[in-house]
Design a protein around this motif. Sequence first.
Motif, PDB file in Angstrom:
ATOM      1  N   HIS A 142       0.800  -1.220   0.000  1.00  0.00           N
ATOM      2  CA  HIS A 142       0.000   0.000   0.000  1.00  0.00           C
ATOM      3  C   HIS A 142       0.838   1.278   0.000  1.00  0.00           C
ATOM      4  N   LEU A 143       2.103   1.187   0.369  1.00  0.00           N
ATOM      5  CA  LEU A 143       2.970   2.364   0.294  1.00  0.00           C
ATOM      6  C   LEU A 143       3.572   2.544  -1.092  1.00  0.00           C
ATOM      7  N   GLU A 267       2.810   5.307  -3.397  1.00  0.00           N
ATOM      8  CA  GLU A 267       1.374   5.033  -3.376  1.00  0.00           C
ATOM      9  C   GLU A 267       0.664   5.613  -2.157  1.00  0.00           C
ATOM     10  N   GLY A 268       1.411   6.008  -1.120  1.00  0.00           N
ATOM     11  CA  GLY A 268       0.762   6.519   0.076  1.00  0.00           C
ATOM     12  C   GLY A 268       1.762   6.849   1.166  1.00  0.00           C
ATOM     13  N   HIS A 282      -2.498   6.225   4.630  1.00  0.00           N
ATOM     14  CA  HIS A 282      -3.406   6.871   3.682  1.00  0.00           C
ATOM     15  C   HIS A 282      -2.798   6.814   2.293  1.00  0.00           C
ATOM     16  N   ARG A 283      -3.564   6.280   1.360  1.00  0.00           N
ATOM     17  CA  ARG A 283      -3.116   6.148  -0.021  1.00  0.00           C
ATOM     18  C   ARG A 283      -3.543   7.356  -0.843  1.00  0.00           C
ATOM     19  N   TYR A 284      -2.807   7.592  -1.912  1.00  0.00           N
ATOM     20  CA  TYR A 284      -3.126   8.720  -2.780  1.00  0.00           C
ATOM     21  C   TYR A 284      -4.401   8.493  -3.584  1.00  0.00           C
ATOM     22  N   ASP A 285      -4.859   7.234  -3.677  1.00  0.00           N
ATOM     23  CA  ASP A 285      -6.102   6.973  -4.389  1.00  0.00           C
ATOM     24  C   ASP A 285      -7.335   7.197  -3.510  1.00  0.00           C
ATOM     25  N   THR A 287      -7.890   5.725  -0.517  1.00  0.00           N
ATOM     26  CA  THR A 287      -8.090   4.659   0.464  1.00  0.00           C
ATOM     27  C   THR A 287      -7.380   5.024   1.764  1.00  0.00           C
ATOM     28  N   ARG A 288      -8.108   4.865   2.875  1.00  0.00           N
ATOM     29  CA  ARG A 288      -7.549   5.244   4.175  1.00  0.00           C
ATOM     30  C   ARG A 288      -7.635   4.058   5.134  1.00  0.00           C
TER      31      ARG A 288
END
Length: 357
Positions: A142-143, A267-268, A282-285, A287-288
């Motif tokens: 996710h990162l 990515e986050g 926290h992702r840039y898309d 999604t938290r």
Amino acid sequence: MTGRVRLGAVGAGWWATSNHFPIFAARDDVELVGVCGIGPELETVREQFGFGMATTDYAELLDQPLDAMVVATPHDLHHPQAVAAIERGLHVLVEKPVTLDAAQGWDLAAKVREHGVHFLAPYGWNYKPFTVAAKRLVEAGHLGEIQHVLCHMASPTRGLFAGDTNHIRALWDSETSGPEPSTWQSPARGGGYAHGQVTHSSALLFWLSGLRAASVMAKVSTGGAAVDLFNAAVVTFDTGAIGALSGAATVPDGDPYQVDIRIFGTEGVLMLDTERERAWLHRYDGTRFDLEVEPGDGAYECIVPPNRFIDLITGASTENNSDVEVAARSVELIDAMLRSAAAGGAEMNVHDEEQAA
């Protein structure tokens, strides 16, 4: 293995008696075979925790029928004592910092691989539920690729490094004497904030991220003490990521420890803050992942690591969150930081490219 784990311990001072020994003594699957130490309290320690024998001679302890060894002596003694145990085929729990220089850290790693034993460095924050949850998110990708990190730690340890070390006994229930000033306040023995505390935050960072430092530029300040109380460093990692690291020993007594780790990826972003007890990715898309941190869970304690050490030996667990690789990466970073500071902040290579990781 089957049956009870036959455990020996070298080092019978403040931390061993306040944390490790009560945990091991309470387990039905551990037999406390023997303890090695110095000083007039050794026999009292043997009786208090039920060790089968006590000795001032480490070789005599190693000659006992043992499966595992706890090494909780002054920092500069860890390497030879751990090596002697590993070469006997014993599983080892080695207090942090596991060594004081990079070469010895990687020597431990090589010997652990050679002899196929379990090695655990008891870094308490690596076993917290919220840090384990954060690790799972990083492992899931996710990162993305890590580009930058912040790693900060500050703690109420001025007395430990520059004052009366006995004041810390009130925080940990030890019936023996407090920490030895010769360990914590001597540069030659690995005293100071980098070896004593940054070891925690850096080991947490390396376990979470999988990074390894490549070069460091650092400064330290003693604040009038004999050892470093403040640390600041710029780090370049093997992947090309960069980072900022800081440490301070002068949080007021009674205030919470500060461990603040932030990891920025493609990515986050991951954030862990033990003082405010919060953690999220926290992702840039959009999604938290907001992780649950129970009240009080940010405080330091070291209950899980000694228990996990035994569970690894018995096969009850296979998860080691502070293995010899994590420990060696922390050691080599701190080694390079202190070398850089001694050279006025010059950039130092952390490891030789030919050195096996």
